[in-house]
Structure formats: structure tokens, C-alpha cells
Design a protein around this motif. Structure first.
Motif, PDB file in Angstrom:
ATOM      1  N   MET A  31       0.813  -1.142  -0.041  1.00  0.00           N
ATOM      2  CA  MET A  31       0.132   0.125   0.061  1.00  0.00           C
ATOM      3  C   MET A  31       0.915   1.404   0.038  1.00  0.00           C
ATOM      4  N   GLN A  32       0.610   1.974  -0.974  1.00  0.00           N
ATOM      5  CA  GLN A  32       1.603   3.098  -1.324  1.00  0.00           C
ATOM      6  C   GLN A  32       1.422   4.280   0.149  1.00  0.00           C
ATOM      7  N   MET A  33       0.289   4.290   0.291  1.00  0.00           N
ATOM      8  CA  MET A  33      -0.089   5.352   1.598  1.00  0.00           C
ATOM      9  C   MET A  33       0.438   4.756   2.665  1.00  0.00           C
ATOM     10  N   ALA A  34       0.614   3.432   3.115  1.00  0.00           N
ATOM     11  CA  ALA A  34       1.230   2.911   4.278  1.00  0.00           C
ATOM     12  C   ALA A  34       2.881   3.268   4.113  1.00  0.00           C
ATOM     13  N   LYS A  35       3.525   2.971   2.849  1.00  0.00           N
ATOM     14  CA  LYS A  35       4.864   3.438   2.731  1.00  0.00           C
ATOM     15  C   LYS A  35       5.072   4.854   2.968  1.00  0.00           C
ATOM     16  N   THR A  36       4.193   5.825   2.320  1.00  0.00           N
ATOM     17  CA  THR A  36       4.269   7.224   2.368  1.00  0.00           C
ATOM     18  C   THR A  36       4.137   7.638   3.738  1.00  0.00           C
ATOM     19  N   SER A  37       3.140   7.132   4.575  1.00  0.00           N
ATOM     20  CA  SER A  37       3.088   7.272   6.217  1.00  0.00           C
ATOM     21  C   SER A  37       4.163   6.888   6.906  1.00  0.00           C
ATOM     22  N   GLY A  38       4.970   5.961   6.473  1.00  0.00           N
ATOM     23  CA  GLY A  38       6.109   5.474   7.171  1.00  0.00           C
ATOM     24  C   GLY A  38       7.147   6.375   7.064  1.00  0.00           C
ATOM     25  N   LEU A  39       7.384   6.983   5.702  1.00  0.00           N
ATOM     26  CA  LEU A  39       8.366   8.024   5.677  1.00  0.00           C
ATOM     27  C   LEU A  39       7.920   9.336   6.358  1.00  0.00           C
ATOM     28  N   PHE A  40       6.800   9.782   6.582  1.00  0.00           N
ATOM     29  CA  PHE A  40       6.405  10.817   7.439  1.00  0.00           C
ATOM     30  C   PHE A  40       6.568  10.517   8.999  1.00  0.00           C
ATOM     31  N   MET A  42       8.794   8.389  10.335  1.00  0.00           N
ATOM     32  CA  MET A  42      10.211   8.468  10.485  1.00  0.00           C
ATOM     33  C   MET A  42      10.862   9.765  10.459  1.00  0.00           C
ATOM     34  N   LEU A  43      10.299  10.587   9.656  1.00  0.00           N
ATOM     35  CA  LEU A  43      10.773  12.195   9.787  1.00  0.00           C
ATOM     36  C   LEU A  43      10.094  12.948  10.954  1.00  0.00           C
ATOM     37  N   LEU A  44       8.957  12.789  11.368  1.00  0.00           N
ATOM     38  CA  LEU A  44       8.375  13.245  12.411  1.00  0.00           C
ATOM     39  C   LEU A  44       9.366  12.648  13.933  1.00  0.00           C
ATOM     40  N   GLY A  45       9.595  11.408  13.960  1.00  0.00           N
ATOM     41  CA  GLY A  45      10.249  10.917  14.937  1.00  0.00           C
ATOM     42  C   GLY A  45      11.815  11.651  15.014  1.00  0.00           C
ATOM     43  N   LEU A  46      12.415  11.765  13.835  1.00  0.00           N
ATOM     44  CA  LEU A  46      13.909  12.099  14.035  1.00  0.00           C
ATOM     45  C   LEU A  46      13.702  13.742  14.312  1.00  0.00           C
ATOM     46  N   ILE A  47      12.828  14.540  13.919  1.00  0.00           N
ATOM     47  CA  ILE A  47      12.753  15.738  14.342  1.00  0.00           C
ATOM     48  C   ILE A  47      12.369  16.027  15.745  1.00  0.00           C
ATOM     49  N   TYR A  85      11.627  12.190  23.699  1.00  0.00           N
ATOM     50  CA  TYR A  85      12.505  11.466  23.201  1.00  0.00           C
ATOM     51  C   TYR A  85      12.087  10.079  22.993  1.00  0.00           C
ATOM     52  N   GLN A  86      11.356   9.531  23.792  1.00  0.00           N
ATOM     53  CA  GLN A  86      10.842   8.130  23.727  1.00  0.00           C
ATOM     54  C   GLN A  86       9.765   8.133  22.429  1.00  0.00           C
ATOM     55  N   THR A  87       8.917   9.251  22.711  1.00  0.00           N
ATOM     56  CA  THR A  87       7.931   9.465  21.470  1.00  0.00           C
ATOM     57  C   THR A  87       8.502   9.582  20.045  1.00  0.00           C
ATOM     58  N   GLY A  88       9.600  10.060  19.943  1.00  0.00           N
ATOM     59  CA  GLY A  88      10.343  10.145  18.684  1.00  0.00           C
ATOM     60  C   GLY A  88      10.892   8.886  18.073  1.00  0.00           C
ATOM     61  N   PHE A  89      11.380   8.059  19.309  1.00  0.00           N
ATOM     62  CA  PHE A  89      11.960   6.773  18.992  1.00  0.00           C
ATOM     63  C   PHE A  89      10.953   5.826  18.606  1.00  0.00           C
ATOM     64  N   PHE A  90       9.584   5.945  19.047  1.00  0.00           N
ATOM     65  CA  PHE A  90       8.435   5.240  18.779  1.00  0.00           C
ATOM     66  C   PHE A  90       8.017   5.535  17.519  1.00  0.00           C
ATOM     67  N   PHE A  91       7.912   6.748  16.989  1.00  0.00           N
ATOM     68  CA  PHE A  91       7.673   6.961  15.693  1.00  0.00           C
ATOM     69  C   PHE A  91       8.576   6.939  14.619  1.00  0.00           C
ATOM     70  N   ILE A  92       9.873   6.639  14.778  1.00  0.00           N
ATOM     71  CA  ILE A  92      10.652   6.376  14.114  1.00  0.00           C
ATOM     72  C   ILE A  92      10.587   4.663  13.619  1.00  0.00           C
ATOM     73  N   THR A  97       8.681   0.455  10.322  1.00  0.00           N
ATOM     74  CA  THR A  97       8.026  -0.983  10.116  1.00  0.00           C
ATOM     75  C   THR A  97       6.765  -0.632   9.062  1.00  0.00           C
ATOM     76  N   LEU A  98       6.420   0.541   8.975  1.00  0.00           N
ATOM     77  CA  LEU A  98       5.187   0.629   7.967  1.00  0.00           C
ATOM     78  C   LEU A  98       5.913   1.040   6.610  1.00  0.00           C
ATOM     79  N   PHE A  99       7.033   1.385   6.506  1.00  0.00           N
ATOM     80  CA  PHE A  99       7.605   1.430   5.272  1.00  0.00           C
ATOM     81  C   PHE A  99       8.263   0.132   4.566  1.00  0.00           C
ATOM     82  N   MET A 100       8.694  -0.537   5.597  1.00  0.00           N
ATOM     83  CA  MET A 100       9.241  -2.080   5.385  1.00  0.00           C
ATOM     84  C   MET A 100       8.116  -2.957   4.562  1.00  0.00           C
TER      85      MET A 100
END
Length: 152
Positions: A31-40, A42-47, A85-92, A97-100
Motif C-alpha cells: 500500500m503506497q499510502m502506508a509506505k508514505t506514512s512510514g516516511l512521514f 520516520m521524519l517526524l520522529g527524527l525531528i 525522546y521516547q515518542t520520537g523513537f516510537f515514531f521512527i 515498520t510501515l515503510f518495510m
């Protein structure tokens, strides 16, 4: 104790990633939407993790111990979160996993496994802060969410 908590979190991350990989292999439709959400995510968690590090740079630790001189932060990511910090880790991890997998079913596994491990870690940290700050910490907690704003 510190190694037990880190080992538990590492184990749940590996299980989450493994289940995402297996789910991605078993379901041929990605599902392309799941992969796109995964990237989102990851970025949100890193920020969020980087922002937290910048705010707490002087007193930053990865451990569960508490520095006697560290203040309770009420600005930056701490305006809404007790544990950004843990929330960011969780989002990453959720994003990876969504992207994979490319499938939404991996949300259940990641929430259950990693969410439980991080909940345990945050409870230990909150117990230390409660002992250190007492009623001030209780008041501070009432005005912040543990992980997800307006949910938890």
C-alpha cells in the motif's frame, strides 16, 4: 536494571522489524499510502528526537537516572509531552515498520510490542522524577501527555 530495559526495548524493536519484514513478504500488495506514512513518521520522529536533544543538551542522558540539577522542562517538545525522546523513537520505529511492510497491520504489532516496552521504561523514569520533585512533578504531569497528545 538499565541493561534489562535497553535489552527489552531492543528485543521489541527487532520483533517489530521482523514482523514487518515477514508481513511485507507474505502480502504481495504494497500500500503506497502506508509506505508514505512510514516516511512521514520516520521524519517526524527524527525531528522530535533532535528537538528534544537541542532543548536538553546540557542535561541529556540516555539512561533512566536523574541529574539532581536538571530542571523540569516546560518549553519546546515538553509543552505537550512528558517523554518526547521516547515518542520520537516510537515514531521512527513505527515509520520504519510501515515503510518495510507497506501494510497497516504492522501498526498492531508495533503498538503492542514496542509500546509495552516503552511504557515500562517511562514508568521507571516517572517514578524517579516523582521521588525527586514530588507534588511539583504531579502537577507538571497533569498538563502533559505521556506519548500522544490528546490520546495518552
Amino acid at each position: 536494571m538499565r541493561f534489562l530495559v535497553k535489552g527489552m526495548i531492543l528485543f521489541t524493536v527487532i520483533l517489530s522489524l521482523g514482523s514487518a519484514y515477514l508481513l511485507g513478504k507474505s502480502i504481495n500488495e504494497s500500500m503506497q499510502m502506508a509506505k508514505t506514512s512510514g516516511l512521514f513518521f520516520m521524519l517526524l520522529g527524527l525531528i522530535l528526537r533532535y528537538w528534544t536533544y537541542v532543548v536538553t543538551k546540557t542535561y541529556f542522558t540516555r539512561g533512566i537516572h536523574h541529574d539532581e540539577e536538571r530542571p523540569l522542562y516546560s518549553h519546546g517538545p515538553f509543552r505537550l509531552h512528558r517523554h518526547p525522546y521516547q515518542t520520537g523513537f516510537f515514531f521512527i520505529v513505527l515509520g520504519v515498520t510501515l515503510f518495510m511492510s507497506g501494510h497497516w497491520l504492522v501498526l498492531i504489532v508495533t503498538f503492542t510490542l514496542l509500546g509495552s516496552a516503552l511504557h515500562y521504561r517511562m514508568s521507571l523514569e516517572e517514578r524517579i522524577l516523582q521521588n525527586r520533585y514530588g507534588e511539583i512533578y504531579e502537577y507538571w504531569c497533569r498538563h502533559r501527555f505521556r506519548i500522544f497528545p490528546f490520546l495518552y
